[in-house]
Design a protein around this motif. Sequence first.
Motif, PDB file in Angstrom:
ATOM      1  N   LYS A   1       2.321  16.614   2.316  1.00  0.00           N
ATOM      2  CA  LYS A   1       2.179  15.142   2.746  1.00  0.00           C
ATOM      3  C   LYS A   1       3.192  14.856   2.293  1.00  0.00           C
ATOM      4  O   LYS A   1       4.186  14.816   1.276  1.00  0.00           O
TER       5      LYS A   1
ATOM      6  N   ARG B   1       0.499  -4.395   9.256  1.00  0.00           N
ATOM      7  CA  ARG B   1       1.113  -3.267   9.012  1.00  0.00           C
ATOM      8  C   ARG B   1       3.109  -3.317   9.046  1.00  0.00           C
ATOM      9  O   ARG B   1       3.343  -3.517  10.051  1.00  0.00           O
TER      10      ARG B   1
ATOM     11  N   GLU C   1       0.716  -0.873   0.358  1.00  0.00           N
ATOM     12  CA  GLU C   1      -0.027  -0.150  -0.374  1.00  0.00           C
ATOM     13  C   GLU C   1       1.076   1.507  -0.013  1.00  0.00           C
ATOM     14  O   GLU C   1       2.243   1.065   0.636  1.00  0.00           O
ATOM     15  N   LYS C   2       0.338   2.174  -0.859  1.00  0.00           N
ATOM     16  CA  LYS C   2       1.242   3.544  -0.556  1.00  0.00           C
ATOM     17  C   LYS C   2       0.188   4.326   0.193  1.00  0.00           C
ATOM     18  O   LYS C   2      -1.424   4.734  -0.454  1.00  0.00           O
ATOM     19  N   TYR C   3       0.999   4.405   1.406  1.00  0.00           N
ATOM     20  CA  TYR C   3       0.209   5.936   2.163  1.00  0.00           C
ATOM     21  C   TYR C   3       0.471   7.174   2.258  1.00  0.00           C
ATOM     22  O   TYR C   3       1.918   7.002   1.844  1.00  0.00           O
ATOM     23  N   TRP C   4      -0.185   8.354   3.034  1.00  0.00           N
ATOM     24  CA  TRP C   4       0.491   9.283   3.056  1.00  0.00           C
ATOM     25  C   TRP C   4       0.231   9.802   4.657  1.00  0.00           C
ATOM     26  O   TRP C   4      -0.326   9.631   5.707  1.00  0.00           O
TER      27      TRP C   4
ATOM     28  N   TRP D   1       4.673  10.444   1.335  1.00  0.00           N
ATOM     29  CA  TRP D   1       4.413   8.757   0.837  1.00  0.00           C
ATOM     30  C   TRP D   1       5.594   8.039   1.142  1.00  0.00           C
ATOM     31  O   TRP D   1       6.574   8.457   0.930  1.00  0.00           O
TER      32      TRP D   1
ATOM     33  N   TYR E   1       6.305   3.762   1.412  1.00  0.00           N
ATOM     34  CA  TYR E   1       5.188   2.426   1.163  1.00  0.00           C
ATOM     35  C   TYR E   1       4.756   1.141   2.419  1.00  0.00           C
ATOM     36  O   TYR E   1       5.844   1.476   3.712  1.00  0.00           O
ATOM     37  N   ARG E   2       4.088   0.434   2.692  1.00  0.00           N
ATOM     38  CA  ARG E   2       3.958  -0.065   3.987  1.00  0.00           C
ATOM     39  C   ARG E   2       3.509  -1.375   2.713  1.00  0.00           C
ATOM     40  O   ARG E   2       2.455  -1.660   2.229  1.00  0.00           O
TER      41      ARG E   2
ATOM     42  N   TYR F   1       6.265  -1.338   8.061  1.00  0.00           N
ATOM     43  CA  TYR F   1       6.753   0.348   7.585  1.00  0.00           C
ATOM     44  C   TYR F   1       8.025  -0.638   6.452  1.00  0.00           C
ATOM     45  O   TYR F   1       8.899  -0.932   6.642  1.00  0.00           O
TER      46      TYR F   1
END
Length: 139
Positions: free
Chosen positions: A78, A94, A68-71, A80, A82-83, A96
């Motif tokens: 922001k 999850r 998942e790409k998250y911010w 960004w 990946y996890r 990191y």
Amino acid sequence: MTEQLTLFNFPATETIKPIHDPYWDEIVLDEVIPDTISLSVEPRVGEQVTTDTKKSAPQHDTQNQWLEKYWVERSGSKYWYYRYMWMDGRKLHRVYIGSVNSPKAREKKSAVESAIADGQTPQEIQKLIRFWRNNNDKM
């Protein structure tokens, strides 16, 4: 002099008798009851039909693991990342991986994607990520 009405001092009034009008019975029976008693199996417009009782989000694969790409917002900006994520029963886990801007994190992301595609278990992928951490992110 007239007496002022208070909350508990009402003048005597006639009781109102309800009047039955059959017109309203027809409207209620024709419009309301068929919708509430509808036993139709056919879906309505816009209604989703699901035959599988196991519901999952679209990003989940059959092994219940994905990237998942998250911010994260800090100081109005922001950032960004990946996890790696996986489901264990109903528990979501999850780990990191790294920043989207980092070349090392992009390499790790592609390695984790390959591991998922190869059918490795979440435990094996966790060992891989721990190995990178313990060896100062050397791939």
